[in-house]
Scaffold this motif. Sequence first.
Motif, short mmCIF file in Angstrom:
data_model
loop_
_atom_site.label_atom_id
_atom_site.label_comp_id
_atom_site.label_asym_id
_atom_site.label_seq_id
_atom_site.Cartn_x
_atom_site.Cartn_y
_atom_site.Cartn_z
N THR A 1 -1.29 10.22 -1.42
CA THR A 1 0.13 10.30 -1.10
C THR A 1 0.86 9.11 -1.69
N THR A 2 2.08 8.85 -1.24
CA THR A 2 2.87 7.76 -1.78
C THR A 2 2.92 6.59 -0.81
N GLN A 3 3.25 5.43 -1.34
CA GLN A 3 3.35 4.25 -0.49
C GLN A 3 4.45 4.40 0.58
N PRO A 4 5.62 4.97 0.23
CA PRO A 4 6.62 5.19 1.30
C PRO A 4 6.11 6.11 2.42
N ASN A 5 5.30 7.10 2.07
CA ASN A 5 4.75 7.97 3.12
C ASN A 5 3.82 7.19 4.04
N ILE A 6 3.01 6.31 3.46
CA ILE A 6 2.11 5.48 4.28
C ILE A 6 2.93 4.58 5.19
N SER A 7 3.97 3.98 4.64
CA SER A 7 4.83 3.11 5.46
C SER A 7 5.45 3.90 6.61
N ALA A 8 5.89 5.14 6.32
CA ALA A 8 6.50 5.97 7.35
C ALA A 8 5.48 6.33 8.43
N ARG A 9 4.24 6.61 8.03
CA ARG A 9 3.21 6.96 9.01
C ARG A 9 2.90 5.77 9.92
N ILE A 10 2.81 4.58 9.32
CA ILE A 10 2.54 3.39 10.13
C ILE A 10 3.69 3.12 11.08
N ALA A 11 4.92 3.26 10.58
CA ALA A 11 6.09 3.04 11.43
C ALA A 11 6.12 4.05 12.58
N GLY A 12 5.79 5.31 12.27
CA GLY A 12 5.76 6.33 13.31
C GLY A 12 4.70 6.05 14.35
N LEU A 13 3.53 5.57 13.90
CA LEU A 13 2.45 5.25 14.83
C LEU A 13 2.84 4.07 15.73
N GLU A 14 3.45 3.07 15.12
CA GLU A 14 3.88 1.91 15.92
C GLU A 14 4.93 2.31 16.95
#
Length: 297
Positions: free
Chosen positions: A29-42
Amino acid sequence: MRLNLKQLEAFVWVADLQSFRGAADRLGTTQPNISARIAGLEQALGTVLMTRDAGSVVLTAKGRDLLAHARRVLDATDALIAAADQKALIDGTLRLGVTEMIVHTWLRDYLRRLKETYPKLSVELTVDLSVNLERMLADHRLDLAIQNGPFTQLVTGEIDLGAYGLIWVASAALGLPPIASPNDLAAHPILTHARDTHLFAQVADHFAAAKVPVRLVPSSNLAACLHMTIDGMGVATLPEAMAADALSRGDLVRVGYGWTPTPLHFFARYDVGRTPRVVADAAFVAARAAQAFDQES
């Protein structure tokens, strides 16, 4: 907000690779998607899991506590799929590293068996020297390495795949005697594996101990070494399994010599704690492919 498995995967891979970009590459996937997943988890957990500073990623104290729980959830998901015997649900990517020796023997059969077991699993294949594969495995750039020892780093998962003996071969045009001496071999270039391999070191040490000057011609590509030997460009010590077809065709002759390097001992190696269950399964599939090849040889 409810958390999901993709968020947990992102958390675990960012933590392991200490890189959002690395986790994005690993998960396709993309780096923005990873950032969004981490933000959503937090947000779902109501806590900060990691901090980013000048490109580095550092887990918070809470992040370190929750990482083990995230791994257990992913492991439990793998166990659920295994218990249901629904391997077709596995649709990730296996980053597989193999040496050239495997390419020329049982890799094709192994990939076929793997496809039959996990029809949706994609394989990202790297072919390289064992020393490089070991480094890539340690850096988490590979999930599974099928490679020969000796090794400088321990791993938590290792399956013995057997050993492959080496022989001396040459073109009949060189006119070597049936039983050769060190001087007979040294009269021709010695074609061998790359300089930073155990095989090269053994050959170099052997002729140094015999006090016989020799011209070593290393190659990172054993197939090229094989073809050069067929063309009469030197004498080589190669895995017998690789030279078998050329010997049966008469392109090469076996050279009798009182010493050969130690057999190439292969293992399927992986990290038990940081890889999904499918990686261990893929290692056992490799063991079955190696065993089938040995029985047919």
